[in-house]
Design an enzyme around this catalytic site. Structure first.
Site, PDB file in Angstrom:
ATOM      1  N   LYS A  52      41.115 -36.146  26.248  1.00  0.00           N
ATOM      2  CA  LYS A  52      39.948 -35.882  26.730  1.00  0.00           C
ATOM      3  C   LYS A  52      38.933 -34.950  25.749  1.00  0.00           C
ATOM      4  CE  LYS A  52      40.821 -31.361  29.449  1.00  0.00           C
ATOM      5  NZ  LYS A  52      40.582 -30.857  30.669  1.00  0.00           N
ATOM      6  N   ASP A  53      39.931 -34.322  24.438  1.00  0.00           N
ATOM      7  CA  ASP A  53      39.089 -33.455  23.622  1.00  0.00           C
ATOM      8  C   ASP A  53      38.450 -34.453  22.511  1.00  0.00           C
ATOM      9  OD1 ASP A  53      39.446 -31.191  24.880  1.00  0.00           O
ATOM     10  OD2 ASP A  53      41.458 -30.781  23.639  1.00  0.00           O
ATOM     11  N   ARG A  85      31.069 -31.285  34.734  1.00  0.00           N
ATOM     12  CA  ARG A  85      31.776 -32.249  35.685  1.00  0.00           C
ATOM     13  C   ARG A  85      32.135 -31.686  36.934  1.00  0.00           C
ATOM     14  NH1 ARG A  85      36.443 -33.527  36.584  1.00  0.00           N
ATOM     15  NH2 ARG A  85      37.287 -32.221  34.905  1.00  0.00           N
ATOM     16  N   ARG A  86      33.097 -30.585  36.906  1.00  0.00           N
ATOM     17  CA  ARG A  86      33.900 -30.013  37.820  1.00  0.00           C
ATOM     18  C   ARG A  86      32.684 -29.602  38.985  1.00  0.00           C
ATOM     19  NH1 ARG A  86      38.342 -27.655  33.894  1.00  0.00           N
ATOM     20  NH2 ARG A  86      39.786 -29.411  34.095  1.00  0.00           N
ATOM     21  N   ARG A 109      35.660 -19.369  30.108  1.00  0.00           N
ATOM     22  CA  ARG A 109      35.921 -19.767  28.796  1.00  0.00           C
ATOM     23  C   ARG A 109      37.411 -19.020  28.456  1.00  0.00           C
ATOM     24  NH1 ARG A 109      33.780 -21.859  24.494  1.00  0.00           N
ATOM     25  NH2 ARG A 109      35.694 -22.235  23.838  1.00  0.00           N
ATOM     26  N   ARG A 131      42.449 -17.560  30.664  1.00  0.00           N
ATOM     27  CA  ARG A 131      41.550 -17.729  31.902  1.00  0.00           C
ATOM     28  C   ARG A 131      42.169 -17.169  33.266  1.00  0.00           C
ATOM     29  NH1 ARG A 131      39.284 -23.879  31.258  1.00  0.00           N
ATOM     30  NH2 ARG A 131      40.840 -23.991  29.617  1.00  0.00           N
ATOM     31  N   CYS A 152      30.445 -33.843  26.710  1.00  0.00           N
ATOM     32  CA  CYS A 152      30.628 -32.509  27.652  1.00  0.00           C
ATOM     33  C   CYS A 152      29.447 -31.777  28.133  1.00  0.00           C
ATOM     34  CB  CYS A 152      31.637 -31.495  27.017  1.00  0.00           C
ATOM     35  SG  CYS A 152      31.106 -30.889  25.586  1.00  0.00           S
TER      36      CYS A 152
END
Length: 381
Positions: free
Chosen positions: A118-119, A169-170, A187, A193, A281
């Protein structure tokens, strides 16, 4: 038709957190040749604990396949690792977690690089390709709650509880689903986190990828899994990718044994959907894919930043094709950056076309306007 279920392609094998060589690898030296015998294969990775665990798992699979080869891990920091005070969507760099690794690959300082798929942008720099997409771990998002909220779900949290996520997105999907909650950027790597969540009172919960939590050994912290009815996931989420130099045939052949066919086809469709939408993103784009009985189902969606405006559709296509000998002028063909000669080319084309057609359907219904407004509002934040 019914939407694809949450049980997307193959839930992965258990991952190992250690044992790979190269913590103290020799200073980087350019490669002189393409042969892989009799020398160390250098594997590039980010420095974070999760990145190292993911790279170790890939190296472990390569060792099982090629016990006579020696692998060294070369860890480095990326732009995304260094900029920790700004939301990813605000930085505006498509290769936040990959650029430095690709620079090392280009300079022949490493032979392959392990990424979270996904990166990786849907268009890779010239000269690079994704030579392997490993079997996908659970691609769903997960909720990790502050210890005081243990046993709750998002719907049971008090009014104005703050949820941490660095993902537009979330946030877009969950704002609409749970309007009583507030969402703020958080972040840092996974460890950072979780520490911010546990040691302060700033957040009631944070949203993370279930795959990362499982790989790092913190599956027990998952308080709630978000199925597709709550939150569609990111393109490529849960899959690991091995990036190589496109012309380095020996390395490309070596890593291609790691391809998982179902994961490859799902991720080609997802990446084609994202590419045709020109998403990234900085805009809320989400997917859910499922391959079952030779049919590939893809759900794709776009959202406004607050989730109030959205478009979501599902399409399917057949991907059962016999494998043919496809050597020749098209033997190095890529599908949205992925080279997979050991998977039928017709199946890959069908998967890519599915993603493009689904994106085209959403665009015909106004997706471009939703994404354009989302991008402008995000830039203005």
């Amino acid at each position: 038709m019914a939407e694809p279920g949450a049980a997307a392609v193959g839930l992965g094998r258990a991952e190992s957190g250690g044992g790979a060589d190269g913590a103290g690898a020799d200073p980087l030296l350019p490669r002189e040749e393409n042969g892989v015998d009799g020398r160390a294969i250098r594997v590039g990775t980010r420095r974070s604990q999760l990145a190292r665990i993911q790279t170790d798992s890939v190296v472990m699979m390569l060792r099982e396949l090629y016990p006579d080869l020696h692998f060294e891990i070369v860890a480095m920091s990326t732009t995304g690792d260094k900029i920790l005070d700004t939301a990813l969507s605000k930085i505006g760099e498509k290769s936040l977690f990959t650029k430095e690794l690709e620079n090392a690959l280009e300079r022949n300082e490493v032979d392959l690089v392990v990424h979270s798929l996904k990166d990786l942008p849907t268009s890779l720099p010239p000269g690079f390709t994704i030579g392997a997409v490993c079997k996908r771990e659970n691609p769903l998002d997960a909720v990790v709650f502050h210890p005081k909220n243990c046993g709750k779900t998002l719907s049971l949290l008090p009014e104005k509880s703050v949820i941490g996520t660095s993902s537009l997105r979330r946030a877009a999907q969950l704002k609409k689903k749970f309007p009583h909650l507030e969402f703020r950027d958080i972040r840092g790597n996974l460890n950072t986190r979780l520490k911010k969540l546990d040691e302060k009172e700033d957040f009631s919960a944070i949203i993370l990828a279930a795959a990362g939590l499982k790989r790092i050994g913190w599956e027990n912290r998952i308080g709630q899994l978000l199925g597709p009815e709550d939150c569609l996931y990111a393109v490529g989420q849960g899959a690991l990718a091995v990036e190589v130099r496109a012309k380095d045939q020996e390395i490309l052949n070596m890593v291609s044994a790691l391809h998982d066919a179902d994961t490859v086809l799902c991720c080609i469709a997802e990446r084609a959907f994202m590419k045709h939408l020109e998403g990234g993103c900085s805009v809320p784009v989400a997917v859910n894919s499922l391959l079952k009985d030779g049919q590939l189902y893809l759900t794709g969606a776009v959202y406004s930043l607050d989730g109030s405006d959205s478009l979501k559709e599902t399409m399917q296509t057949g991907v059962s094709y016999p494998h043919r000998n496809e050597d020749g002028p098209n033997d190095d063909v890529q599908h949205v950056g992925i080279t997979a000669k050991n998977i039928p080319g017709q199946a890959q084309e069908a998967a890519e076309n599915l993603g493009v057609e689904l994106a085209s359907l959403l665009l015909s219904k106004g997706a471009k306007h939703i994404l354009s407004v989302a991008r402008q509002l995000n830039d203005a934040r």
